[in-house]
Write a protein that holds these residues in place. Structure first.
Motif, PDB file in Angstrom:
ATOM      1  N   GLN A 152       0.880  -1.173   0.000  1.00 44.80           N
ATOM      2  CA  GLN A 152       0.000   0.000   0.000  1.00 44.80           C
ATOM      3  C   GLN A 152       0.912   1.216   0.000  1.00 44.80           C
ATOM      4  O   GLN A 152       1.786   1.357   0.860  1.00 44.80           O
ATOM      5  CB  GLN A 152      -0.908  -0.020   1.223  1.00 44.80           C
ATOM      6  N   VAL A 153       0.748   2.097  -1.007  1.00 44.09           N
ATOM      7  CA  VAL A 153       1.702   3.170  -1.263  1.00 44.09           C
ATOM      8  C   VAL A 153       1.012   4.527  -1.197  1.00 44.09           C
ATOM      9  O   VAL A 153      -0.101   4.700  -1.711  1.00 44.09           O
ATOM     10  CB  VAL A 153       2.370   2.997  -2.648  1.00 44.09           C
ATOM     11  N   LEU A 154       1.684   5.483  -0.598  1.00 38.73           N
ATOM     12  CA  LEU A 154       1.243   6.881  -0.625  1.00 38.73           C
ATOM     13  C   LEU A 154       2.219   7.668  -1.478  1.00 38.73           C
ATOM     14  O   LEU A 154       3.404   7.775  -1.154  1.00 38.73           O
ATOM     15  CB  LEU A 154       1.202   7.465   0.791  1.00 38.73           C
ATOM     16  N   ASP A 155       1.739   8.199  -2.605  1.00 41.24           N
ATOM     17  CA  ASP A 155       2.542   9.082  -3.451  1.00 41.24           C
ATOM     18  C   ASP A 155       2.286  10.501  -2.961  1.00 41.24           C
ATOM     19  O   ASP A 155       1.242  11.090  -3.238  1.00 41.24           O
ATOM     20  CB  ASP A 155       2.128   8.923  -4.913  1.00 41.24           C
ATOM     21  N   ALA A 156       3.235  11.042  -2.233  1.00 47.52           N
ATOM     22  CA  ALA A 156       3.026  12.334  -1.573  1.00 47.52           C
ATOM     23  C   ALA A 156       3.341  13.524  -2.465  1.00 47.52           C
ATOM     24  O   ALA A 156       3.167  14.673  -2.046  1.00 47.52           O
ATOM     25  CB  ALA A 156       3.859  12.411  -0.292  1.00 47.52           C
ATOM     26  N   THR A 157       3.819  13.274  -3.677  1.00 46.14           N
ATOM     27  CA  THR A 157       4.063  14.340  -4.659  1.00 46.14           C
ATOM     28  C   THR A 157       3.462  13.887  -5.980  1.00 46.14           C
ATOM     29  O   THR A 157       4.174  13.662  -6.955  1.00 46.14           O
ATOM     30  CB  THR A 157       5.575  14.614  -4.810  1.00 46.14           C
ATOM     31  N   ALA A 158       2.157  13.785  -6.033  1.00 49.23           N
ATOM     32  CA  ALA A 158       1.482  13.038  -7.096  1.00 49.23           C
ATOM     33  C   ALA A 158       1.612  13.654  -8.477  1.00 49.23           C
ATOM     34  O   ALA A 158       1.664  12.939  -9.475  1.00 49.23           O
ATOM     35  CB  ALA A 158       0.002  12.866  -6.744  1.00 49.23           C
ATOM     36  N   GLY A 159       1.641  14.990  -8.583  1.00 49.85           N
ATOM     37  CA  GLY A 159       1.710  15.612  -9.905  1.00 49.85           C
ATOM     38  C   GLY A 159       0.537  15.196 -10.770  1.00 49.85           C
ATOM     39  O   GLY A 159      -0.624  15.277 -10.349  1.00 49.85           O
ATOM     40  N   LEU A 160       0.808  14.710 -11.970  1.00 49.27           N
ATOM     41  CA  LEU A 160      -0.252  14.267 -12.880  1.00 49.27           C
ATOM     42  C   LEU A 160      -0.627  12.800 -12.670  1.00 49.27           C
ATOM     43  O   LEU A 160      -1.401  12.241 -13.443  1.00 49.27           O
ATOM     44  CB  LEU A 160       0.169  14.492 -14.325  1.00 49.27           C
ATOM     45  N   GLY A 161      -0.061  12.158 -11.651  1.00 52.78           N
ATOM     46  CA  GLY A 161      -0.482  10.816 -11.278  1.00 52.78           C
ATOM     47  C   GLY A 161       0.079   9.683 -12.102  1.00 52.78           C
ATOM     48  O   GLY A 161      -0.373   8.541 -11.989  1.00 52.78           O
ATOM     49  N   LYS A 162       1.086   9.965 -12.926  1.00 50.03           N
ATOM     50  CA  LYS A 162       1.582   8.924 -13.834  1.00 50.03           C
ATOM     51  C   LYS A 162       2.225   7.760 -13.080  1.00 50.03           C
ATOM     52  O   LYS A 162       1.945   6.591 -13.368  1.00 50.03           O
ATOM     53  CB  LYS A 162       2.579   9.528 -14.823  1.00 50.03           C
ATOM     54  N   ASP A 163       3.110   8.066 -12.137  1.00 49.95           N
ATOM     55  CA  ASP A 163       3.765   6.993 -11.393  1.00 49.95           C
ATOM     56  C   ASP A 163       2.763   6.242 -10.521  1.00 49.95           C
ATOM     57  O   ASP A 163       2.816   5.010 -10.415  1.00 49.95           O
ATOM     58  CB  ASP A 163       4.895   7.562 -10.527  1.00 49.95           C
ATOM     59  N   ALA A 164       1.851   6.979  -9.900  1.00 47.05           N
ATOM     60  CA  ALA A 164       0.832   6.336  -9.067  1.00 47.05           C
ATOM     61  C   ALA A 164      -0.040   5.394  -9.890  1.00 47.05           C
ATOM     62  O   ALA A 164      -0.417   4.307  -9.427  1.00 47.05           O
ATOM     63  CB  ALA A 164      -0.030   7.391  -8.379  1.00 47.05           C
ATOM     64  N   PHE A 165      -0.347   5.796 -11.120  1.00 46.66           N
ATOM     65  CA  PHE A 165      -1.171   4.952 -11.984  1.00 46.66           C
ATOM     66  C   PHE A 165      -0.433   3.670 -12.359  1.00 46.66           C
ATOM     67  O   PHE A 165      -1.040   2.588 -12.419  1.00 46.66           O
ATOM     68  CB  PHE A 165      -1.570   5.724 -13.244  1.00 46.66           C
ATOM     69  N   VAL A 166       0.862   3.775 -12.610  1.00 41.91           N
ATOM     70  CA  VAL A 166       1.653   2.580 -12.917  1.00 41.91           C
ATOM     71  C   VAL A 166       1.564   1.588 -11.762  1.00 41.91           C
ATOM     72  O   VAL A 166       1.314   0.389 -11.960  1.00 41.91           O
ATOM     73  CB  VAL A 166       3.124   2.948 -13.197  1.00 41.91           C
TER      74      VAL A 166
END
Length: 259
Positions: free
Chosen positions: A98-112
């Protein structure tokens, strides 16, 4: 990411039928409707919300699209769990942290990571970028395949340091950080998104505080993405790094991830 003072932004509807949506976004973000002297325009279009810099040398508009384009191509052909970001956060057989992307930007890495099965939290503190991200997530919900992926992505608006400092949910196993690095070389501004957003967001000068807060909240590890030759963030040193052609992932372990 933080909005910088002095940047003039207006909201515009592409068609008359979208005017009410434009008015709603303007009210939500505290922005004017078509003032005529703006440097940026948040455009409400039939294909979604997009940000356009105005002027003769401006790059093209940017919007979040999880269904088509580069993000979809990466989902289908990017290498799956063999990607470096997947290895960095600890994706392995039987383990989807379970990951928290704390600098999400446009969400590309989070979507991967969500496409690989990770439950994702996303924090974005620049209100306009957060609006683009929220719009992209909402549009993707209706897609039969991608909708299942974005269902694993939950967006939090606000300053990541403050959001993490008052975190009330179960703490994330992994926190992922990709703070804006203070580039000086023109070659670093090639990407359209970077050229468009840098006047709005500036550099993340509070990266050491961001890292410290992430280390206090994450239960298993913190991962920081950096340009390959950039120095580590001031503070605790990473135990090791994964290095690629243009970037690297500094890893700060706290506890082993197990299935």
């Amino acid at each position: 990411m933080q909005q910088l003072a002095g940047v003039r932004i207006q909201v515009q509807a592409q068609t008359a039928a979208l005017q009410s949506q434009a008015e709603a976004w303007a009210q939500r973000l505290g922005l004017p409707l078509q003032v005529g002297a703006a440097e940026f325009e948040l455009q409400v279009t039939e294909h979604g919300l997009q940000l356009q810099q105005l002027g003769p040398q401006a790059p093209g508009a940017v919007r979040v699209d999880f269904v088509e384009g580069a993000v979809a191509h990466r989902r289908l052909f990017g290498g799956g769990s063999g990607q470096m970001i997947a290895k960095a956060v600890g994706v392995q057989p039987g383990v989807r942290p379970q990951v928290l992307d704390a600098t999400a930007g446009l969400g590309k890495d989070a979507f991967v990571l969500a496409s690989l099965g990770c439950e994702m939290g996303l924090i974005e503190r620049q209100p306009i970028i957060a609006a683009l991200l929220a719009d992209g997530l909402a549009r993707a919900e209706g897609d039969p395949e991608v909708g299942q992926i974005v269902a694993r992505m939950r967006l939090y608006n606000g300053n990541a340091i403050e959001v993490m400092g008052t975190w009330a949910d179960a703490p994330p196993q992994v926190i992922y950080l990709d703070p804006m690095f203070p580039h000086r070389e023109k070659s670093a501004l090639v990407k359209k998104e970077m050229r468009l957003f840098r006047p709005l967001v500036g550099d993340d000068l509070d990266a050491p505080a961001l890292l410290a807060q992430a280390l206090a909240l994450a239960t298993h590890r913190v991962v920081v993405k950096r340009p390959r030759k950039a120095p580590i963030i001031e503070g605790v040193k990473p135990s090791h790094s994964l290095e690629g052609k243009s970037s690297r992932y500094d890893i700060y372990p706290k506890k082993a991830l197990k299935g």
